[in-house]
Write an enzyme that holds these catalytic residues in place. Structure first.
Site: not given
Ligand code: 7TS
Length: 409
Positions: A122, A199, A202, A225, A365
């Protein structure tokens, strides 16, 4: 087995109609919906307990502090952290990764250092490192992927070598769903004395995580999430490494002593939590974890595997469909990223919205990944505890309808 149709009843938003159809929410990789249990815990906090933490002697402040600290203990237990001091509350995965890059990264990297990430990341696990190498003159290297979107582990010991100082990689790809063999990579990193950051944005919401079993040095994830509120996330770090790291943001609560001339830092984890934190967010996250634990993380993983197996079987019958990511459900999490000939993902997403179905379309992203796989965008359906096979059947029916619809326009 999870009774997902019963679980869905706990989520007020899932009772909503979108464009006259019952909402089918398949955008869980972006953010998940919240059960009444979580919504009420936040509302209760503001109605009954609200106060700032770690500073008051009055009842409300002590109660708020207690609840905030309980939330930290709950997170520690959720990922089997050996202690609660290893848990830092952040805004989310993005801030957790930035914190490590800004503090550990700037203190430990120079022109001889190499950072290793993968081609699956990401943007939030690419951009902070790209910026860091400019400032430290270090080098950024990528573990490549195979054409099926799995990592290519063949030359791991050349990519991760004695120059490698940190290996930072996603557990599960948000773009295409690949589950990486992070244990193998952590072992490789450890063999050259490199630090590891996982990370888990997910993965932590969808499967059991045990940081002691993994042996990683850092792990990051986001509350929103995993049924929790937005604006709260976690950075787990090994305590001895956190203690050696410079502070992140500076201000109240992170200090031990301040004079007009200089300041000293509070102990870990407070050193990394400057200012008033997201207290209600932490309390909401605790409730989300309580809710997930009642279902059990093992059952959630099994449920999503079943849904994924079902959708892959159904979707492979669609003429010309290109399903990105690994073949086997053992190697992929509960999401399906795909392209259909002659229907642009954005058009498909808009069509499905008219039927009440929410999916994500675009590059998710993960722009370099989607490009590497030969596309500019894809449609992505991602699942969680409240999704059912019936919803998947409706989804597949509507995809077939959309193909006919776009054939005729
Ligand atoms: N890493 C992964 C693997 C992610 O899927 C996401 C967000 C992030 C980092 C960042 O997370 P945040 O909570 O700091 O924004 N992924 C997604 C997505 O797949 N669609 O919208 C956000």
């Amino acid at each position: 087995m999870i009774q997902s149709q019963d679980i869905a009843k706990d989520f007020p938003i899932l009772q909503r109609k979108i464009n006259d159809n019952k909402l089918i929410y398949f955008d869980n990789a972006a953010t998940t919906q919240k059960p009444t249990h979580v919504i009420e815990s936040i509302s209760n906090f503001y109605s009954n307990t609200n106060s700032n933490i770690h500073r008051g002697v009055h009842t409300l402040s002590m109660e708020s502090t207690y609840e905030y600290d309980q939330a930290k203990d709950k997170v520690a237990e959720f990922i089997n952290s050996p202690n609660s001091e290893s848990i830092i509350f952040t805004r989310g995965t993005t801030e957790s990764i930035n914190l490590v890059a800004e503090t550990w990264g700037k203190a430990n990297l120079d022109e001889s250092s190499e950072i290793v990430i993968t081609e699956l990341e990401h943007h939030s696990n690419i951009v902070p490192w790209q910026e860091l190498i400019k400032e430290t003159n270090s080098k950024l290297k990528y573990i490549p992927i195979n054409s099926d979107g799995t990592l290519n582990y063949e030359n791991l010991n050349q990519i991760i070598n004695s120059n490698t100082k940190i290996v930072s990689l996603t557990h599960v790809s948000n773009g295409i769903g690949t589950i990486n063999n992070i244990k193998k990579i952590i072992k490789e990193a450890q063999s050259v004395g490199a630090i590891t950051l996982i990370d888990a944005a997910q993965s932590a919401p969808h499967m059991p995580i045990d940081v002691q079993d993994l042996g990683c040095d850092f792990l990051a994830f986001s509350g929103h999430k995993m049924l929790g509120p937005t604006g709260i996330g976690v950075l787990y770090g090994k305590k001895d490494i956190l203690e050696e790291m410079p502070a992140y943001q500076k201000g109240g609560d992170m200090i031990l002593e301040v004079t007009y001339e200089k300041s000293s830092w509070n102990e870990v984890p407070f050193k990394f939590e400057a200012g008033t934190p997201n207290i209600a967010g932490a309390i909401g996250l605790k409730s989300a974890i309580d809710y997930l634990n009642l279902i059990s993380m093992d059952s959630i993983r099994e449920h999503e595997k079943e849904l994924t197996e079902h959708i892959l079987k159904e979707m492979r019958n669609i003429d010309g469909i290109d399903i990105l990511g690994p073949e086997s459900v053992e190697d992929r999490a509960g999401l399906v990223s795909f392209n259909i000939p002659n229907v642009h993902p954005h058009d498909l997403g808009t069509y499905l919205d008219t039927k009440g179905i929410a999916i994500r379309t675009g590059h998710h992203c993960a722009m370099p990944l989607i490009k590497k796989l030969g596309s500019h965008s894809s449609a992505r359906a991602s699942f969680y505890v409240y999704n059912t096979k019936n919803e998947i059947n409706e989804f597949v029916t509507q995809i077939n309808n959309s193909i006919k619809y776009f054939d005729n326009v």
